[in-house]
Motif scaffolding. Sequence first.
Motif, mmCIF file in Angstrom:
data_model
loop_
_atom_site.group_PDB
_atom_site.id
_atom_site.type_symbol
_atom_site.label_atom_id
_atom_site.label_comp_id
_atom_site.label_asym_id
_atom_site.label_seq_id
_atom_site.Cartn_x
_atom_site.Cartn_y
_atom_site.Cartn_z
ATOM 1 N N ALA A 105 -20.159 40.637 -53.742
ATOM 2 C CA ALA A 105 -21.560 39.985 -53.199
ATOM 3 C C ALA A 105 -22.258 41.115 -52.199
ATOM 4 O O ALA A 105 -23.649 41.178 -52.336
ATOM 5 C CB ALA A 105 -21.325 38.590 -52.399
ATOM 6 N N GLY A 106 -21.515 41.575 -51.288
ATOM 7 C CA GLY A 106 -22.026 42.789 -50.538
ATOM 8 C C GLY A 106 -22.685 43.854 -51.266
ATOM 9 O O GLY A 106 -23.632 44.473 -50.953
ATOM 10 N N GLN A 107 -21.684 44.226 -52.361
ATOM 11 C CA GLN A 107 -22.319 45.355 -53.207
ATOM 12 C C GLN A 107 -23.694 45.118 -54.015
ATOM 13 O O GLN A 107 -24.466 45.804 -53.868
ATOM 14 C CB GLN A 107 -21.166 45.710 -54.480
ATOM 15 C CG GLN A 107 -20.013 46.309 -53.939
ATOM 16 C CD GLN A 107 -18.948 46.305 -54.921
ATOM 17 O OE1 GLN A 107 -19.096 46.042 -56.080
ATOM 18 N NE2 GLN A 107 -17.664 46.651 -54.510
ATOM 19 N N MET A 108 -23.772 43.860 -54.239
ATOM 20 C CA MET A 108 -25.092 43.315 -55.123
ATOM 21 C C MET A 108 -26.092 43.356 -54.102
ATOM 22 O O MET A 108 -27.460 43.798 -54.454
ATOM 23 C CB MET A 108 -24.792 41.956 -55.721
ATOM 24 C CG MET A 108 -23.875 41.926 -56.996
ATOM 25 S SD MET A 108 -24.205 43.241 -58.201
ATOM 26 C CE MET A 108 -25.775 42.861 -58.682
ATOM 27 N N ARG A 131 -33.556 39.131 -60.444
ATOM 28 C CA ARG A 131 -32.579 39.989 -59.822
ATOM 29 C C ARG A 131 -32.114 39.321 -58.545
ATOM 30 O O ARG A 131 -30.899 39.109 -58.494
ATOM 31 C CB ARG A 131 -33.072 41.342 -59.299
ATOM 32 C CG ARG A 131 -33.316 42.065 -60.708
ATOM 33 C CD ARG A 131 -33.862 43.429 -60.240
ATOM 34 N NE ARG A 131 -32.667 44.395 -60.595
ATOM 35 C CZ ARG A 131 -32.524 45.525 -60.159
ATOM 36 N NH1 ARG A 131 -33.241 45.998 -58.976
ATOM 37 N NH2 ARG A 131 -31.492 46.129 -60.371
ATOM 38 N N VAL A 132 -32.857 38.559 -57.818
ATOM 39 C CA VAL A 132 -32.381 37.853 -56.645
ATOM 40 C C VAL A 132 -31.631 36.678 -57.013
ATOM 41 O O VAL A 132 -30.637 36.416 -56.554
ATOM 42 C CB VAL A 132 -33.360 37.456 -55.802
ATOM 43 C CG1 VAL A 132 -33.273 36.385 -54.488
ATOM 44 C CG2 VAL A 132 -34.401 38.614 -55.186
ATOM 45 N N ALA A 133 -31.971 35.893 -58.322
ATOM 46 C CA ALA A 133 -31.212 34.974 -58.636
ATOM 47 C C ALA A 133 -29.723 35.233 -59.184
ATOM 48 O O ALA A 133 -28.742 34.573 -58.817
ATOM 49 C CB ALA A 133 -31.991 34.107 -59.824
ATOM 50 N N GLY A 134 -29.873 36.468 -59.703
ATOM 51 C CA GLY A 134 -28.373 36.880 -60.209
ATOM 52 C C GLY A 134 -27.358 37.250 -58.627
ATOM 53 O O GLY A 134 -26.227 36.391 -58.738
ATOM 54 N N ILE A 138 -24.153 34.930 -57.912
ATOM 55 C CA ILE A 138 -22.809 35.676 -57.370
ATOM 56 C C ILE A 138 -22.411 34.916 -55.997
ATOM 57 O O ILE A 138 -21.071 34.802 -55.923
ATOM 58 C CB ILE A 138 -23.069 37.152 -57.301
ATOM 59 C CG1 ILE A 138 -23.061 37.616 -58.751
ATOM 60 C CG2 ILE A 138 -21.934 37.870 -56.529
ATOM 61 C CD1 ILE A 138 -23.498 39.251 -58.670
ATOM 62 N N ILE A 139 -23.137 34.813 -55.245
ATOM 63 C CA ILE A 139 -22.905 34.288 -53.689
ATOM 64 C C ILE A 139 -22.580 32.860 -54.070
ATOM 65 O O ILE A 139 -21.521 32.253 -53.726
ATOM 66 C CB ILE A 139 -24.063 34.456 -52.792
ATOM 67 C CG1 ILE A 139 -24.415 35.762 -52.690
ATOM 68 C CG2 ILE A 139 -23.716 33.503 -51.507
ATOM 69 C CD1 ILE A 139 -25.571 36.117 -51.765
ATOM 70 N N GLY A 140 -23.033 32.012 -54.825
ATOM 71 C CA GLY A 140 -22.358 30.788 -55.347
ATOM 72 C C GLY A 140 -21.187 31.017 -55.921
ATOM 73 O O GLY A 140 -20.405 29.930 -55.371
ATOM 74 N N GLY A 141 -20.779 31.702 -56.525
ATOM 75 C CA GLY A 141 -19.531 31.926 -57.136
ATOM 76 C C GLY A 141 -18.482 32.136 -56.060
ATOM 77 O O GLY A 141 -17.322 31.563 -56.137
ATOM 78 N N VAL A 142 -18.755 32.963 -55.040
ATOM 79 C CA VAL A 142 -17.847 33.399 -54.105
ATOM 80 C C VAL A 142 -17.822 32.139 -53.274
ATOM 81 O O VAL A 142 -16.637 31.701 -52.811
ATOM 82 C CB VAL A 142 -18.716 34.584 -52.984
ATOM 83 C CG1 VAL A 142 -17.770 34.605 -51.932
ATOM 84 C CG2 VAL A 142 -18.672 35.780 -53.925
ATOM 85 N N VAL A 143 -18.793 31.387 -52.834
ATOM 86 C CA VAL A 143 -18.526 29.986 -52.201
ATOM 87 C C VAL A 143 -17.545 29.010 -52.969
ATOM 88 O O VAL A 143 -16.758 28.381 -52.378
ATOM 89 C CB VAL A 143 -19.791 29.255 -51.933
ATOM 90 C CG1 VAL A 143 -19.758 27.900 -51.516
ATOM 91 C CG2 VAL A 143 -20.906 30.039 -50.914
ATOM 92 N N MET A 144 -17.626 28.964 -54.327
ATOM 93 C CA MET A 144 -16.941 28.162 -55.149
ATOM 94 C C MET A 144 -15.349 28.702 -55.050
ATOM 95 O O MET A 144 -14.459 28.115 -55.281
ATOM 96 C CB MET A 144 -17.099 28.020 -56.371
ATOM 97 C CG MET A 144 -18.692 27.364 -56.636
ATOM 98 S SD MET A 144 -19.398 27.364 -58.253
ATOM 99 C CE MET A 144 -18.191 26.555 -59.222
ATOM 100 N N LEU A 145 -15.175 30.009 -54.987
ATOM 101 C CA LEU A 145 -13.841 30.736 -54.734
ATOM 102 C C LEU A 145 -13.087 30.353 -53.419
ATOM 103 O O LEU A 145 -11.806 30.242 -53.397
ATOM 104 C CB LEU A 145 -13.929 32.142 -54.679
ATOM 105 C CG LEU A 145 -14.228 32.584 -56.269
ATOM 106 C CD1 LEU A 145 -14.424 34.000 -56.038
ATOM 107 C CD2 LEU A 145 -13.035 32.463 -56.999
#
Length: 148
Positions: A105-108, A131-134, A138-145
């Motif tokens: 997420a930080g990289q993106m 690009r922002v939606a992408g 990714i951040i949403g995926g991190v929250v789910m992790l």
Amino acid sequence: MQQTLLFLMAVAAGAMLAIQAGLNSGLGKAVKSPVYGALLSFVAGGLALFAYCLATGVPLGNVRKGFELPWYYWMGGVLGGFYVFAIIVLAPRLGVALTIGLTVAGQMIFSLIIDHYGMMGIPTQPVNWLRVAGVVLIIGGVVMLRTN
């Protein structure tokens, strides 16, 4: 190289980062220091790259060009050292999936900034809503992790 091969190479590199997180975490524990763990990881990587250069005949004279660059180009190694150190500290505490997810997420986020402004000689690619939606996905995926 075909784009498909480049994509597969990128996925393989990502998989290796996840494996590296676990291995470096164990190395840091064994030497009882994330700094020494990172140092040993870089020594092993440096030796492997040097052996590759010798085995494939990469001209050693090309290295001199690196010494002609401004000092800040050498910061890539310092940043890589911080990354490995951080992974050694974070992976046992957060788990590999969350640690890698947060670093991606930080990289993106920062990659969008670099692309948008064409920093460090990278060709400009303006930020747009896709690009922002992408990055948001990714951040949403991190929250789910998160396991908490």
